[in-house]
Design a protein around this motif. Sequence first.
Motif, mmCIF file in Angstrom:
data_model
loop_
_atom_site.group_PDB
_atom_site.id
_atom_site.type_symbol
_atom_site.label_atom_id
_atom_site.label_comp_id
_atom_site.label_asym_id
_atom_site.label_seq_id
_atom_site.Cartn_x
_atom_site.Cartn_y
_atom_site.Cartn_z
ATOM 1 N N TRP A 194 0.910 -1.161 0.000
ATOM 2 C CA TRP A 194 0.000 0.000 0.000
ATOM 3 C C TRP A 194 0.935 1.192 0.000
ATOM 4 O O TRP A 194 1.865 1.247 0.820
ATOM 5 N N TYR A 229 -0.267 11.513 1.976
ATOM 6 C CA TYR A 229 -1.152 12.321 2.821
ATOM 7 C C TYR A 229 -0.717 13.774 2.663
ATOM 8 O O TYR A 229 0.482 14.085 2.697
ATOM 9 N N THR A 249 -8.517 2.697 2.567
ATOM 10 C CA THR A 249 -8.314 2.762 4.013
ATOM 11 C C THR A 249 -9.392 3.626 4.660
ATOM 12 O O THR A 249 -9.894 4.561 4.025
ATOM 13 N N ILE A 267 -6.264 12.183 9.249
ATOM 14 C CA ILE A 267 -5.533 11.798 10.465
ATOM 15 C C ILE A 267 -5.043 13.077 11.153
ATOM 16 O O ILE A 267 -4.267 13.845 10.557
ATOM 17 N N GLY A 282 -1.367 8.234 15.433
ATOM 18 C CA GLY A 282 -0.855 7.182 14.559
ATOM 19 C C GLY A 282 0.593 7.439 14.143
ATOM 20 O O GLY A 282 1.224 8.417 14.563
ATOM 21 N N VAL A 283 1.083 6.533 13.315
ATOM 22 C CA VAL A 283 2.453 6.665 12.812
ATOM 23 C C VAL A 283 2.548 7.917 11.942
ATOM 24 O O VAL A 283 3.521 8.685 12.008
ATOM 25 N N CYS A 284 1.484 8.144 11.145
ATOM 26 C CA CYS A 284 1.485 9.281 10.211
ATOM 27 C C CYS A 284 1.489 10.613 10.954
ATOM 28 O O CYS A 284 2.294 11.505 10.664
ATOM 29 N N TYR A 318 -0.635 3.158 16.957
ATOM 30 C CA TYR A 318 -0.812 2.748 15.559
ATOM 31 C C TYR A 318 -2.289 2.758 15.132
ATOM 32 O O TYR A 318 -3.161 2.309 15.876
ATOM 33 N N LEU A 319 -2.541 3.261 13.922
ATOM 34 C CA LEU A 319 -3.893 3.235 13.335
ATOM 35 C C LEU A 319 -3.895 2.154 12.258
ATOM 36 O O LEU A 319 -3.229 2.309 11.231
ATOM 37 N N CYS A 339 -4.671 0.011 9.187
ATOM 38 C CA CYS A 339 -5.290 0.148 7.875
ATOM 39 C C CYS A 339 -5.882 -1.209 7.517
ATOM 40 O O CYS A 339 -6.931 -1.317 6.903
ATOM 41 N N GLU A 371 5.707 -0.457 8.361
ATOM 42 C CA GLU A 371 5.243 0.809 7.783
ATOM 43 C C GLU A 371 6.422 1.786 7.712
ATOM 44 O O GLU A 371 7.294 1.776 8.588
ATOM 45 N N ASP A 403 3.471 7.481 2.609
ATOM 46 C CA ASP A 403 3.248 6.416 3.589
ATOM 47 C C ASP A 403 3.201 5.101 2.840
ATOM 48 O O ASP A 403 2.579 5.016 1.774
ATOM 49 N N ASP A 461 2.849 0.648 3.516
ATOM 50 C CA ASP A 461 2.615 -0.484 4.422
ATOM 51 C C ASP A 461 3.001 -1.778 3.720
ATOM 52 O O ASP A 461 2.851 -1.895 2.501
HETATM 53 N N1 SME Z 1 -1.041 3.197 9.820
HETATM 54 C C1 SME Z 1 -1.141 4.621 9.709
HETATM 55 C C2 SME Z 1 -2.481 5.036 9.135
HETATM 56 C C3 SME Z 1 -2.495 5.119 7.653
HETATM 57 S S1 SME Z 1 -2.929 3.657 6.900
HETATM 58 O O1 SME Z 1 -1.935 2.653 7.269
HETATM 59 C C4 SME Z 1 -2.886 3.826 5.272
HETATM 60 C C5 SME Z 1 -0.915 5.296 11.054
HETATM 61 O O2 SME Z 1 -0.745 4.607 12.071
HETATM 62 O O3 SME Z 1 -0.887 6.513 11.098
#
Ligand code: SME
Length: 152
Positions: free
Chosen positions: A41, A45, A62, A67, A72-74, A95-96, A98, A105, A121, A123
């Motif tokens: 993926w 963003y 997703t 966000i 999250g990671v982003c 972590y968010l 997807c 990631e 980003d 994954d």
């Molecule tokens: N995993 C990301 C969110 C974006 S989706 O993976 C595309 C995060 O933790 O910010």
Amino acid sequence: MACSYEQTLADLRDAVPGRSPEEAVQVAMQTLQDHHPHYQWVGIYVLRGDVLELGPFVGKPTDHVRIPVGRGVCGTAVSERTNQVIQDVRAVENYLACSDTVRSEIVVLLWHEGQIVGQIDSDCDDPGAFSLEDETFLRGVAEILAPLVAQL
Ligand code: SME
């Protein structure tokens, strides 16, 4: 088609002229996935105020289309102003997800005229899929794409 990172950077530079920013960024995401299959993926963003909004991407849709900075990671990449290379997302409290199958990631920031304008980003379902070599490569991709993403 597996390709060297150097060749992909050359292909991306060639793909920009004559395309709208939106189209050029979409083609770039497809090129990354086609040339380097561990980018299962991969998307952009765009930072608008204190929210990251999903732009062009390749892969499964997703839920995380907006966000907040810091989440999250982003969002952490933006709040800490640093790229993120995560070997196993199960170790990241913030972590968010997807998809349940994702294990690693990478997030590389897009800088334009001294400001963060967004991020790349990616994954992968394999743990430890992304290395410092990927970060260096995506920094090169970011240099090409940041002026375009600033126009989205
Ligand atoms: N995993 C990301 C969110 C974006 S989706 O993976 C595309 C995060 O933790 O910010």
